[in-house]
Design an enzyme around this catalytic site. Sequence first.
Site, PDB file in Angstrom:
ATOM      1  N   ASP A  35       8.591   7.818   4.582  1.00 42.92           N
ATOM      2  CA  ASP A  35       7.824   7.106   3.556  1.00 42.92           C
ATOM      3  C   ASP A  35       6.450   6.693   4.063  1.00 42.92           C
ATOM      4  OD1 ASP A  35       8.183   3.769   2.111  1.00 42.92           O
ATOM      5  OD2 ASP A  35       6.970   5.496   1.503  1.00 42.92           O
ATOM      6  N   ASP A 219       1.632   8.612  -0.995  1.00 43.73           N
ATOM      7  CA  ASP A 219       2.887   7.944  -0.670  1.00 43.73           C
ATOM      8  C   ASP A 219       4.073   8.886  -0.888  1.00 43.73           C
ATOM      9  OD1 ASP A 219       4.568   4.936  -1.964  1.00 43.73           O
ATOM     10  OD2 ASP A 219       5.079   6.385  -0.385  1.00 43.73           O
TER      11      ASP A 219
END
Length: 330
Positions: A35, A219
């Site tokens: 992430d 992201d």
Amino acid sequence: DTGSAAAIPINEVDIAYVTPVTVGTPPQTLMLDLDTGSSDLWVFSSLTPSSQVRGQDIYTPANSSTSKLLNGHTWSIRYGDGSGSRGTVYLDTLAVGGLEVKSQAVQTAQEVSSSFTQEQSLDGLMGLGFSTLNTVRPSSQLTFFDNARPSLDEEVFTADLKYHATGSYDFGFVDRAKYTGNISYTAVTESPGYWTHSLSGYAVGSGAFQTTRLSGISDTGTTLLYLPTAVVTAYYRQVQGAQNSQYYGGYVFPCSSSLPTFTFGIEEARFTIPASYINYTRISPTSTTCYGGLQSSSGLGINIFGDVALKAAFVVFSGTNPPRIGFAHK
Ligand SMILES: N[C@H]1[C@H](O)[C@@H](Sc2ccccc2)[C@@H]2OC[C@H]1O2
């Protein structure tokens, strides 16, 4: 040194991708969501209440001869989607695709929110944002990338996420076989810890490219693409029957509608997201109404270039000084 590991979609609409990671001695394999939008490495563990564990693999520090409790340290994180977790910290050996870090902070969950419990194939997150975002206190900890840096051939990691297919994350090298043409790089600002950069503009379908700088974060842990309302309304104006549903919390449309592509710019380069990526999912298994992969960022306070955009490119996260991000066709 380098590493290379698979990025596997956890369901049929690519809601998230997981990567096999080994922790401890002997190695315990966990499937983590890499992430770039956060900087905590946390795992389901033997400290997680069994009522909150539903099929996930867990890390048991007691079964690792190399685990060390990081005494007196705790962490607590809240994500953009409202999910969260908290717990304690161990140091242990951790490897991704053959790249090993000897003393990685592994944050063991003592509590996870329901959306993590419900994701049975996700055993935790590996934050690859800047270490300034790490929530461990009293002393914050380094990400896997920051710990691995000194041993990497090149201070980079790359993401090759794929639509409804397994892609890869590479550490320490840029694999020439995974992209075509040149990589278009653009500046990254580290504040406040995300991979923050600009798009040079966008186009809806075959329409004219609108040159306008859109700042946001790349992201890998966010599923969809979130852009300003003006951009999103211009897109869905081209979709028969589209509406911004309060009930579903975003733009929905008849699944039979034909969708335009969406193109974004990285400096002079142009990347086109196929319509299929934006026809994200049916709102329920038997519904003929579909939810869009492009949604408004107005409620978020930040634009997020999530997986719907990233999977249209080969992406280089460069930890050079200054940091930069690169996009290439594939
Ligand atoms: N950076 C992202 C993060 O990885 C996820 S945490 C997550 C929650 C449930 C399932 C899978 C992942 C959350 O959504 C957007 C932002 O916060």
